[in-house]
Design an enzyme around this catalytic site. Structure first.
Site, PDB file in Angstrom:
ATOM      1  N   TYR A 363      10.668  -8.987  31.170  1.00 54.21           N
ATOM      2  CA  TYR A 363      11.627  -8.953  32.274  1.00 54.21           C
ATOM      3  C   TYR A 363      12.137  -7.536  32.516  1.00 54.21           C
ATOM      4  O   TYR A 363      12.280  -7.098  33.638  1.00 54.21           O
ATOM      5  CB  TYR A 363      12.810  -9.878  31.969  1.00 54.21           C
ATOM      6  CG  TYR A 363      12.528 -11.331  32.259  1.00 54.21           C
ATOM      7  CD1 TYR A 363      12.605 -11.821  33.555  1.00 54.21           C
ATOM      8  CD2 TYR A 363      12.176 -12.207  31.243  1.00 54.21           C
ATOM      9  CE1 TYR A 363      12.337 -13.147  33.822  1.00 54.21           C
ATOM     10  CE2 TYR A 363      11.906 -13.532  31.503  1.00 54.21           C
ATOM     11  CZ  TYR A 363      11.996 -14.008  32.797  1.00 54.21           C
ATOM     12  OH  TYR A 363      11.718 -15.318  33.060  1.00 54.21           O
ATOM     13  N   ARG A 398       6.526 -15.715  41.002  1.00 57.33           N
ATOM     14  CA  ARG A 398       7.096 -16.969  41.509  1.00 57.33           C
ATOM     15  C   ARG A 398       8.617 -16.869  41.552  1.00 57.33           C
ATOM     16  O   ARG A 398       9.261 -17.295  42.498  1.00 57.33           O
ATOM     17  CB  ARG A 398       6.655 -18.133  40.607  1.00 57.33           C
ATOM     18  CG  ARG A 398       5.949 -19.222  41.380  1.00 57.33           C
ATOM     19  CD  ARG A 398       5.560 -20.366  40.464  1.00 57.33           C
ATOM     20  NE  ARG A 398       4.475 -19.998  39.547  1.00 57.33           N
ATOM     21  CZ  ARG A 398       4.289 -20.588  38.354  1.00 57.33           C
ATOM     22  NH1 ARG A 398       5.110 -21.537  37.943  1.00 57.33           N
ATOM     23  NH2 ARG A 398       3.296 -20.198  37.583  1.00 57.33           N
ATOM     24  N   LYS A 399       9.174 -16.287  40.489  1.00 52.64           N
ATOM     25  CA  LYS A 399      10.633 -16.203  40.427  1.00 52.64           C
ATOM     26  C   LYS A 399      11.172 -15.279  41.505  1.00 52.64           C
ATOM     27  O   LYS A 399      12.199 -15.551  42.126  1.00 52.64           O
ATOM     28  CB  LYS A 399      11.058 -15.727  39.052  1.00 52.64           C
ATOM     29  CG  LYS A 399      10.970 -16.857  38.053  1.00 52.64           C
ATOM     30  CD  LYS A 399      11.113 -16.441  36.635  1.00 52.64           C
ATOM     31  CE  LYS A 399      10.674 -17.633  35.779  1.00 52.64           C
ATOM     32  NZ  LYS A 399      10.568 -17.348  34.382  1.00 52.64           N
ATOM     33  N   ILE A 400      10.476 -14.173  41.693  1.00 48.35           N
ATOM     34  CA  ILE A 400      10.946 -13.228  42.706  1.00 48.35           C
ATOM     35  C   ILE A 400      10.870 -13.860  44.093  1.00 48.35           C
ATOM     36  O   ILE A 400      11.791 -13.734  44.898  1.00 48.35           O
ATOM     37  CB  ILE A 400      10.111 -11.931  42.651  1.00 48.35           C
ATOM     38  CG1 ILE A 400      10.369 -11.212  41.324  1.00 48.35           C
ATOM     39  CG2 ILE A 400      10.454 -11.015  43.812  1.00 48.35           C
ATOM     40  CD1 ILE A 400       9.401 -10.114  41.003  1.00 48.35           C
TER      41      ILE A 400
END
EC number: 2.7.7.7
Length: 638
Positions: A363, A398-400
């Site tokens: 991260y 995907r998270k972004i």
DNA sequence: CGGCAGCGCAC
DNA sequence: GTGCGC
DNA sequence: GCCG
């Protein structure tokens, strides 16, 4: 023979000296022709080797360094163009020429007896080489500032194409009055990183020219153009002006070192291509480089206001590298990027709390990449910019995308709502308590610092000594230390140190040296000779304790002290003292200046099997052997 | 699937 | 050996 | 988490 005339004219003033010198060289040269041929080595190689030996003999430099100087002096010498490798040449030097050359003692022809002119050539040569990219201009300038602030004289040199031994001996022996620090990196690396740092808007011309000519060009040669373009007045240091007298070889008929070949093969291609493969060199290490870059450049921007003149110096001049560009995008420049970083940061922290440090670094890298971005990520298409490189994979993508689309990240919200997570986070803020201990405490029903304090009152066994100290100063240690407080401490510690032993001195490293506005703790290197440190260091700590500045000791180890200090009327704060003998100073300075990301990055590059160059320095794994030499700093003690 | 830096101190 | 911070 |  041309090279010897070159040498003679640059070294020797009285003409009879020149003639005699050249005569001697002729004599040596004629011996070349009588030697039997050997596989891979012809007479033209021997000739070059002879020149190398003469050069190295006169300068007291290594063959390798002589090779570089020779190239600079006589670039068009056809004999230098052989297919013989540098190693082979060195071998020929050693076996066939060195004894003869030494025996002749050519030094006697040098009118100053020391070959000072040629040494100056070496000196200029260093300057003429590209400053390390890894150790960026601004970073080097910061180090230099520090040396100057402490009353020292110094320049930051940079060298490449030569190894640790050569650079160190040369600098130590030949330029020590001028030199406080040298930073060098190997050419491949420099070029790799210059590509990494390359800005789309302004590709580094010096690099392209260097590649075209197979010679590294000094950026200051481009300073003029830069200044003209920007209409800013020239502010050159005197020595920089001398650089222009260095002969840069003409682009044609160039001797190519093996390094240069590698260079061209690796670098020219991506530089030409504008297809997506252009990214590949950039992506290599991209994340780390960006992370480091963000750290390194902030001091420049933050200091520029305070001390204009120092940073306007030419060593920081051509703003061709991204590492020179201010990266403070925090001020709402790119709101969506900020948002993404914030949310990912939450998840990152939660990973850390779950002992999953590697996921956390994943991260962390992603965040650093986004921070370094010069455009806002507002659409799903923009995300492609990130994912095309390294460091951000499908999961993070995907998270972004989730954040871009919805402005929220479910996972982050879960983490924030999770009571246990919050508790762990708070407990981990106590110095000495990590995720494991925090979980133990939570298992015992202790979920906050307040509860922890109560619990300790009943049973002091639940925390160890350091954790109790950390708990006692919990609030104070959460505060950041403003720079001026650090400066005060520096002054104080220096006073104490000087009172203990005049020959010792200190350097504040850590985030302070990185130019941060405030620091989490203060790292102080106490440097001196190892003998003096043996007694001095302990005594300094004792003195500081006696004066009531050190309130608690956390760890006292061999040459290191972690503790808590406080000036009257100020909060407590963490201070680390390190005893650093001169020979370890550059390495210590680098590691303790950090950042941590930079350290990890550098360490990951070091060949663990590298031969020990200097027993003491080896435990600071900042360098490899001569061939893989990655980053070397040599300190000349005052 | 294993690697991600590596060290030294406290316990 | 583990946990922790550097 | 990512990478090889």
């Amino acid at each position: 023979m041309e090279i010897f005339h070159h040498l003679a004219s640059s070294l020797l003033d009285p003409s009879e000296n020149k003639a005699r010198f050249v005569d001697h060289c002729h004599a040596l040269h004629s011996r070349v022709l009588k030697l039997p041929s050997r596989s891979g080595v012809n007479n033209s190689h021997r000739f070059v080797a002879l020149a190398l030996c003469v050069c190295s003999h006169l300068c007291g430099a290594s063959i390798d360094s002589a090779f570089c100087v020779l190239q600079t002096m006589a670039p068009s010498d056809p004999s230098a163009e052989g297919a013989c490798s540098r190693e082979q040449l060195a071998q020929v030097c050693k076996t066939e020429w060195l004894p003869a050359v030494n025996e002749l003692n050519l030094k006697k022809f040098c009118n100053d007896g020391e070959g000072a002119k040629l040494r100056r050539l070496f000196h200029d040569y260093y300057i003429a080489f590209v400053p390390s990219i890894l150790f960026s201009h601004s970073r080097a300038a910061l180090l230099l500032d520090l040396v100057r602030e402490n009353g020292g004289e110094g320049k930051v040199f940079a060298a490449s194409e030569m190894g640790f031994r050569e650079a160190s001996t040369l600098i130590r022996e030949k330029t020590s009055p001028f030199c406080n620090a040298i930073v060098c990196a190997d050419v491949n690396l420099i070029c790799k990183y210059s590509t990494s740092y390359q800005l789309d808007a302004r590709p580094p011309k010096w690099l392209r020219d260097s590649l075209r000519d197979c010679r590294i060009k000094h950026p200051s040669l481009y300073v003029k153009k830069y200044e003209e373009k920007n209409c800013s007045p020239a502010k050159r240091k005197p020595h920089e002006a001398n650089i222009s007298c260095i002969h840069l070889p003409s682009p044609t008929k160039r001797p190519r070192s093996t390094v240069a070949k590698v260079l061209t093969a690796e670098m020219v291609k991506p530089a030409k291509d504008h297809n997506p493969s252009f990214r590949s060199p950039r992506e290599k290490e991209g994340a780390e480089a960006d992370e480091f870059r963000g750290q390194a450049s902030s001091p420049l921007s933050s200091r520029r206001g305070e001390r204009d003149s120092k940073l306007e110096q030419p060593s920081a001049k051509p703003l061709s590298w991204a590492c020179e560009i201010r990266t403070s995008f925090s001020g709402g420049d790119f709101p969506m990027n900020e948002k993404i970083c914030e949310l990912l940061g939450v998840v990152q922290e939660s990973c850390l709390m779950k002992k999953d440090q590697f996921r956390a670094t994943g991260y962390q890298r992603a965040i650093a990449r986004i921070r370094a971005l010069r455009q806002d990520i507002t659409t799903v298409d923009d995300v492609a910019v990130l994912t095309s490189g390294k460091g951000i994979g499908t999961k993070l993508e995907r998270k972004i995308i989730e954040i871009v689309k919805t402005g929220r990240l479910l996972q982050a919200e879960n983490v924030l709502e999770n009571a246990e997570g919050t508790a762990v986070r708070q407990l981990c803020n106590v110095w000495g308590i990590g995720p494991v201990k925090a979980l133990h405490l939570i298992a015992q029903g202790i979920k906050s610092v307040t509860q922890l304090r109560d619990a300790v009152r009943h049973d002091s066994q639940i925390l160890d000594r350091n954790q109790k100290i950390g708990l006692r100063h919990y609030e104070d240690l959460l505060l950041r230390i403003p720079r001026r407080h650090v400066a005060e401490l520096e002054k104080f510690v220096r006073m104490v140190v000087k009172s203990v032993d005049q020959s010792l001195d200190i350097t504040v490293a850590g985030s302070y040296l990185r130019g941060k506005k405030d620091c989490g703790d203060v790292d102080i290197l106490i440097c001196g000779s190892s003998e003096q440190l043996r007694f001095g260091f302990v005594k300094v700590v004792k003195e500081m304790r006696k004066k009531g500045v050190l309130t608690d000791d956390l760890t006292i180890g061999q040459g290191k002290y972690f503790g808590i200090f406080r000036f009257p009327g100020r909060p407590h704060a963490r201070v680390d003292l390190f005893a650093v003998p001169h020979e370890e100073y550059p390495f210590a300075l680098l590691t303790y200046t950090g950042s941590a990301i930079f350290n990890r990055y550098v360490n990951s590059k070091v060949d663990p099997n590298c031969e020990s160059v200097d027993g003491n320095c080896n435990r600071h794994p900042i360098f490899g052997d001569t061939n893989t030499c990655l980053l070397v700093a040599i300190y000349e003690g005052r």
